[in-house]
Design a protein around this motif. Structure first.
Motif, PDB file in Angstrom:
ATOM      1  N   ALA A  94      64.153 -10.505  64.624  1.00 40.46           N
ATOM      2  CA  ALA A  94      63.168 -10.954  63.636  1.00 40.46           C
ATOM      3  C   ALA A  94      61.788 -10.343  63.879  1.00 40.46           C
ATOM      4  O   ALA A  94      60.968 -10.308  62.973  1.00 40.46           O
ATOM      5  CB  ALA A  94      63.071 -12.472  63.652  1.00 40.46           C
ATOM      6  N   THR A  95      61.533  -9.845  65.095  1.00 41.60           N
ATOM      7  CA  THR A  95      60.214  -9.266  65.380  1.00 41.60           C
ATOM      8  C   THR A  95      60.048  -7.889  64.762  1.00 41.60           C
ATOM      9  O   THR A  95      58.942  -7.395  64.672  1.00 41.60           O
ATOM     10  CB  THR A  95      59.970  -9.165  66.901  1.00 41.60           C
ATOM     11  N   SER A  96      61.161  -7.272  64.335  1.00 39.92           N
ATOM     12  CA  SER A  96      61.072  -5.929  63.750  1.00 39.92           C
ATOM     13  C   SER A  96      61.585  -5.919  62.311  1.00 39.92           C
ATOM     14  O   SER A  96      62.174  -4.946  61.870  1.00 39.92           O
ATOM     15  CB  SER A  96      61.854  -4.935  64.604  1.00 39.92           C
ATOM     16  N   GLY A  97      61.400  -7.001  61.597  1.00 35.42           N
ATOM     17  CA  GLY A  97      61.774  -7.035  60.193  1.00 35.42           C
ATOM     18  C   GLY A  97      63.249  -7.249  59.959  1.00 35.42           C
ATOM     19  O   GLY A  97      63.833  -6.658  59.068  1.00 35.42           O
ATOM     20  N   LEU A  98      63.887  -8.079  60.768  1.00 36.68           N
ATOM     21  CA  LEU A  98      65.310  -8.416  60.643  1.00 36.68           C
ATOM     22  C   LEU A  98      66.224  -7.207  60.814  1.00 36.68           C
ATOM     23  O   LEU A  98      67.177  -7.004  60.078  1.00 36.68           O
ATOM     24  CB  LEU A  98      65.582  -9.121  59.310  1.00 36.68           C
ATOM     25  N   THR A  99      65.958  -6.419  61.837  1.00 34.43           N
ATOM     26  CA  THR A  99      66.819  -5.296  62.204  1.00 34.43           C
ATOM     27  C   THR A  99      68.053  -5.835  62.910  1.00 34.43           C
ATOM     28  O   THR A  99      67.931  -6.669  63.808  1.00 34.43           O
ATOM     29  CB  THR A  99      66.062  -4.339  63.149  1.00 34.43           C
ATOM     30  N   PRO A 100      69.279  -5.375  62.532  1.00 36.39           N
ATOM     31  CA  PRO A 100      70.486  -5.829  63.236  1.00 36.39           C
ATOM     32  C   PRO A 100      70.370  -5.536  64.732  1.00 36.39           C
ATOM     33  O   PRO A 100      69.886  -4.480  65.134  1.00 36.39           O
ATOM     34  CB  PRO A 100      71.604  -4.992  62.611  1.00 36.39           C
ATOM     35  N   LEU A 101      70.801  -6.490  65.550  1.00 34.96           N
ATOM     36  CA  LEU A 101      70.675  -6.365  66.999  1.00 34.96           C
ATOM     37  C   LEU A 101      72.036  -6.035  67.608  1.00 34.96           C
ATOM     38  O   LEU A 101      72.909  -6.892  67.697  1.00 34.96           O
ATOM     39  CB  LEU A 101      70.109  -7.652  67.588  1.00 34.96           C
ATOM     40  N   GLU A 102      72.209  -4.794  68.008  1.00 36.78           N
ATOM     41  CA  GLU A 102      73.460  -4.337  68.627  1.00 36.78           C
ATOM     42  C   GLU A 102      73.480  -4.725  70.094  1.00 36.78           C
ATOM     43  O   GLU A 102      72.468  -4.665  70.786  1.00 36.78           O
ATOM     44  CB  GLU A 102      73.577  -2.816  68.512  1.00 36.78           C
ATOM     45  N   GLY A 103      74.652  -5.174  70.591  1.00 40.08           N
ATOM     46  CA  GLY A 103      74.839  -5.453  72.008  1.00 40.08           C
ATOM     47  C   GLY A 103      74.372  -6.825  72.463  1.00 40.08           C
ATOM     48  O   GLY A 103      74.316  -7.081  73.657  1.00 40.08           O
ATOM     49  N   ALA A 104      74.062  -7.729  71.524  1.00 40.94           N
ATOM     50  CA  ALA A 104      73.712  -9.102  71.907  1.00 40.94           C
ATOM     51  C   ALA A 104      74.992  -9.825  72.318  1.00 40.94           C
ATOM     52  O   ALA A 104      76.057  -9.598  71.743  1.00 40.94           O
ATOM     53  CB  ALA A 104      73.051  -9.833  70.739  1.00 40.94           C
ATOM     54  N   THR A 105      74.913 -10.696  73.313  1.00 42.81           N
ATOM     55  CA  THR A 105      76.071 -11.449  73.774  1.00 42.81           C
ATOM     56  C   THR A 105      76.126 -12.790  73.068  1.00 42.81           C
ATOM     57  O   THR A 105      75.142 -13.523  73.046  1.00 42.81           O
ATOM     58  CB  THR A 105      75.986 -11.694  75.290  1.00 42.81           C
ATOM     59  N   VAL A 106      77.284 -13.092  72.475  1.00 39.06           N
ATOM     60  CA  VAL A 106      77.543 -14.397  71.870  1.00 39.06           C
ATOM     61  C   VAL A 106      78.703 -14.993  72.654  1.00 39.06           C
ATOM     62  O   VAL A 106      79.749 -14.370  72.780  1.00 39.06           O
ATOM     63  CB  VAL A 106      77.896 -14.272  70.376  1.00 39.06           C
ATOM     64  N   GLU A 107      78.504 -16.199  73.216  1.00 37.64           N
ATOM     65  CA  GLU A 107      79.495 -16.779  74.127  1.00 37.64           C
ATOM     66  C   GLU A 107      79.706 -18.253  73.825  1.00 37.64           C
ATOM     67  O   GLU A 107      78.770 -18.975  73.494  1.00 37.64           O
ATOM     68  CB  GLU A 107      78.997 -16.628  75.560  1.00 37.64           C
ATOM     69  N   ILE A 108      80.964 -18.700  73.953  1.00 37.54           N
ATOM     70  CA  ILE A 108      81.284 -20.130  73.892  1.00 37.54           C
ATOM     71  C   ILE A 108      81.181 -20.644  75.314  1.00 37.54           C
ATOM     72  O   ILE A 108      81.890 -20.175  76.199  1.00 37.54           O
ATOM     73  CB  ILE A 108      82.692 -20.369  73.312  1.00 37.54           C
ATOM     74  N   VAL A 109      80.277 -21.601  75.546  1.00 33.52           N
ATOM     75  CA  VAL A 109      79.997 -22.022  76.916  1.00 33.52           C
ATOM     76  C   VAL A 109      80.600 -23.365  77.295  1.00 33.52           C
ATOM     77  O   VAL A 109      80.591 -23.728  78.463  1.00 33.52           O
ATOM     78  CB  VAL A 109      78.478 -22.029  77.214  1.00 33.52           C
ATOM     79  N   SER A 110      81.138 -24.127  76.331  1.00 31.22           N
ATOM     80  CA  SER A 110      81.780 -25.389  76.693  1.00 31.22           C
ATOM     81  C   SER A 110      82.818 -25.760  75.642  1.00 31.22           C
ATOM     82  O   SER A 110      82.854 -25.192  74.558  1.00 31.22           O
ATOM     83  CB  SER A 110      80.748 -26.518  76.826  1.00 31.22           C
ATOM     84  N   GLY A 111      83.662 -26.711  76.013  1.00 31.22           N
ATOM     85  CA  GLY A 111      84.699 -27.176  75.094  1.00 31.22           C
ATOM     86  C   GLY A 111      85.857 -26.204  74.999  1.00 31.22           C
ATOM     87  O   GLY A 111      85.985 -25.270  75.792  1.00 31.22           O
ATOM     88  N   THR A 112      86.690 -26.419  73.994  1.00 32.31           N
ATOM     89  CA  THR A 112      87.829 -25.534  73.761  1.00 32.31           C
ATOM     90  C   THR A 112      87.311 -24.139  73.470  1.00 32.31           C
ATOM     91  O   THR A 112      86.412 -23.965  72.672  1.00 32.31           O
ATOM     92  CB  THR A 112      88.663 -26.035  72.567  1.00 32.31           C
ATOM     93  N   GLY A 113      87.855 -23.163  74.142  1.00 30.44           N
ATOM     94  CA  GLY A 113      87.410 -21.780  73.941  1.00 30.44           C
ATOM     95  C   GLY A 113      86.303 -21.359  74.886  1.00 30.44           C
ATOM     96  O   GLY A 113      85.813 -20.235  74.787  1.00 30.44           O
ATOM     97  N   ALA A 114      85.895 -22.243  75.784  1.00 37.66           N
ATOM     98  CA  ALA A 114      84.827 -21.894  76.725  1.00 37.66           C
ATOM     99  C   ALA A 114      85.177 -20.611  77.460  1.00 37.66           C
ATOM    100  O   ALA A 114      86.320 -20.392  77.850  1.00 37.66           O
ATOM    101  CB  ALA A 114      84.603 -23.025  77.715  1.00 37.66           C
ATOM    102  N   GLY A 115      84.191 -19.765  77.609  1.00 41.57           N
ATOM    103  CA  GLY A 115      84.389 -18.495  78.308  1.00 41.57           C
ATOM    104  C   GLY A 115      84.626 -17.322  77.376  1.00 41.57           C
ATOM    105  O   GLY A 115      84.507 -16.178  77.802  1.00 41.57           O
ATOM    106  N   GLN A 116      84.932 -17.585  76.114  1.00 45.04           N
ATOM    107  CA  GLN A 116      85.078 -16.480  75.170  1.00 45.04           C
ATOM    108  C   GLN A 116      83.705 -15.863  74.931  1.00 45.04           C
ATOM    109  O   GLN A 116      82.719 -16.563  74.776  1.00 45.04           O
ATOM    110  CB  GLN A 116      85.642 -16.964  73.835  1.00 45.04           C
ATOM    111  N   MET A 117      83.688 -14.547  74.919  1.00 46.08           N
ATOM    112  CA  MET A 117      82.427 -13.834  74.781  1.00 46.08           C
ATOM    113  C   MET A 117      82.661 -12.580  73.952  1.00 46.08           C
ATOM    114  O   MET A 117      83.714 -11.955  74.051  1.00 46.08           O
ATOM    115  CB  MET A 117      81.906 -13.460  76.168  1.00 46.08           C
ATOM    116  N   VAL A 118      81.677 -12.221  73.161  1.00 47.98           N
ATOM    117  CA  VAL A 118      81.759 -11.002  72.377  1.00 47.98           C
ATOM    118  C   VAL A 118      80.361 -10.400  72.271  1.00 47.98           C
ATOM    119  O   VAL A 118      79.367 -11.117  72.348  1.00 47.98           O
ATOM    120  CB  VAL A 118      82.356 -11.287  70.967  1.00 47.98           C
ATOM    121  N   MET A 119      80.298  -9.090  72.151  1.00 52.08           N
ATOM    122  CA  MET A 119      79.029  -8.393  71.943  1.00 52.08           C
ATOM    123  C   MET A 119      78.918  -8.057  70.458  1.00 52.08           C
ATOM    124  O   MET A 119      79.919  -7.753  69.814  1.00 52.08           O
ATOM    125  CB  MET A 119      79.000  -7.095  72.760  1.00 52.08           C
TER     126      MET A 119
END
Length: 65
Positions: free
Chosen positions: A30-55
């Motif tokens: 958002a600091t650069s006008g909503l430029t897509p952010l490549e390589g950000a980590t999205v992770e499920i940290v609790s509950g069912t599916g905990a530990g799943q991670m994707v970039m």
């Protein structure tokens, strides 16, 4: 659709029901006008599916199921 702005290394807690739901979205700098952010980590940290991670792709998109 949920749109949430986060700054820096922040966590966003989302509770999904049913537990076999699919989580997908896009991450933007958002600091650069909503430029897509490549390589950000999205992770499920609790509950069912905990530990799943994707970039995020070059277009800032991710999918977890």
């Amino acid at each position: 659709m949920i749109t949430t702005q986060l700054c820096g290394d922040r966590q966003l807690e989302i509770r999904l029901t049913p537990t076999n739901a699919r989580l997908e979205g896009s991450v933007f700098d958002a600091t650069s006008g909503l430029t897509p952010l490549e390589g950000a980590t999205v992770e499920i940290v609790s509950g069912t599916g905990a530990g799943q991670m994707v970039m995020t792709s070059a277009s800032g998109q991710y999918t977890l199921s």
